[in-house]
Design an enzyme around this catalytic site. Structure first.
Site, short mmCIF file in Angstrom:
data_model
loop_
_atom_site.label_atom_id
_atom_site.label_comp_id
_atom_site.label_asym_id
_atom_site.label_seq_id
_atom_site.Cartn_x
_atom_site.Cartn_y
_atom_site.Cartn_z
N VAL A 299 -1.59 0.90 -4.61
CA VAL A 299 -2.91 0.00 -5.41
C VAL A 299 -3.28 -0.53 -4.51
CG1 VAL A 299 -3.08 -1.94 -7.32
CG2 VAL A 299 -0.72 -0.55 -7.76
N TYR A 300 -3.25 -0.84 -3.39
CA TYR A 300 -4.57 -1.15 -2.56
C TYR A 300 -5.13 0.28 -2.28
CZ TYR A 300 -6.41 -1.53 2.54
OH TYR A 300 -6.98 -1.21 3.49
N LEU A 301 -4.88 1.54 -1.60
CA LEU A 301 -5.24 3.14 -1.57
C LEU A 301 -6.20 2.99 -2.95
CD1 LEU A 301 -2.42 4.50 0.36
CD2 LEU A 301 -4.84 3.24 1.37
#
Length: 216
Positions: free
Chosen positions: A130-132
């Protein structure tokens, strides 16, 4: 030069603040927690308390008014969940870019990350994926803007080792680590080089002096 830094209490942001203050610039760190104001001031900067997850474009634009450059160095940080990866790493970046356009602050640097194409790897941790994706969406939103002279910096794995002043920097570089000191130094060098606008750089440690790497 007045430089407004989103995520002003972050480790890279505080290093950037020190470097800018030492040479006579006016760094302004945006922080969410009032307890962090003193740390920004001790680094030599001014601090503004504003929650980028709740602020309006006009509120952020008021902080940016009169600035020569804006640097997005905010992040939800380790231990945060998927929801905050989106609201900070993506949405706050978009908000900051929107505000920079409203305030007519054209020079815009964004601290992103390497390896954004790994988000669909089935072995990837779900929250990190999700961060990426959030970083990728934020970068794309900046790249699409015609009202900003943007540069995106994608450092590799960050370390707290002392900076070396030498790096490997290009459109694409092999995976690796880089010190937070050197990331901050590269950001200063980018601010001094408006000709790097419209570029996306990957950054890891290396043997090339920063000035030479950017000159190439």
């Amino acid at each position: 030069m007045r430089v407004v830094i989103a995520g002003g209490h972050g480790q890279i942001a505080l290093r950037l603040t020190r470097l800018l203050a030492q040479r006579g610039d006016v760094p302004v760190g945006i922080v969410r927690n009032p307890d962090h104001v003193d740390d920004v001031r001790e680094a030599g900067g001014d601090a503004v308390v504003l929650d980028l997850e709740r602020a309006t474009v006009d509120e952020v634009a008021a902080v940016l008014a009169g600035a020569h450059a804006a640097v997005f160095a905010a992040g939800a940080g380790p231990g945060s969940g998927a929801a905050r990866k989106d609201t900070v790493d993506r949405a706050a970046s978009v908000l900051f870019a929107d505000a920079a356009e409203v305030a007519e602050v054209r020079r815009f640097l964004q601290v992103s990350a390497m390896g954004l194409d790994r988000a669909d790897d089935p072995s990837m941790d779900e929250v990190f994926a999700v961060y990426l994706r959030a970083k990728d969406a934020a970068d794309r939103a900046v790249i699409e803007r015609s009202g900003l002279d943007w540069t995106i910096l994608r450092p590799g794995r960050l370390t707290d080792d002392p900076g070396t002043g030498t790096v490997t920097l290009d459109d694409h570089v092999p995976p690796g680590a880089v010190t937070r000191d050197d990331v901050a130094a590269v950001l200063v060098a980018l601010l001094d080089r408006p000709g790097t606008a419209g570029r996306v750089f990957e950054l890891v440690g290396g043997d090339t002096p920063i000035d030479v790497a950017l000159g190439a």
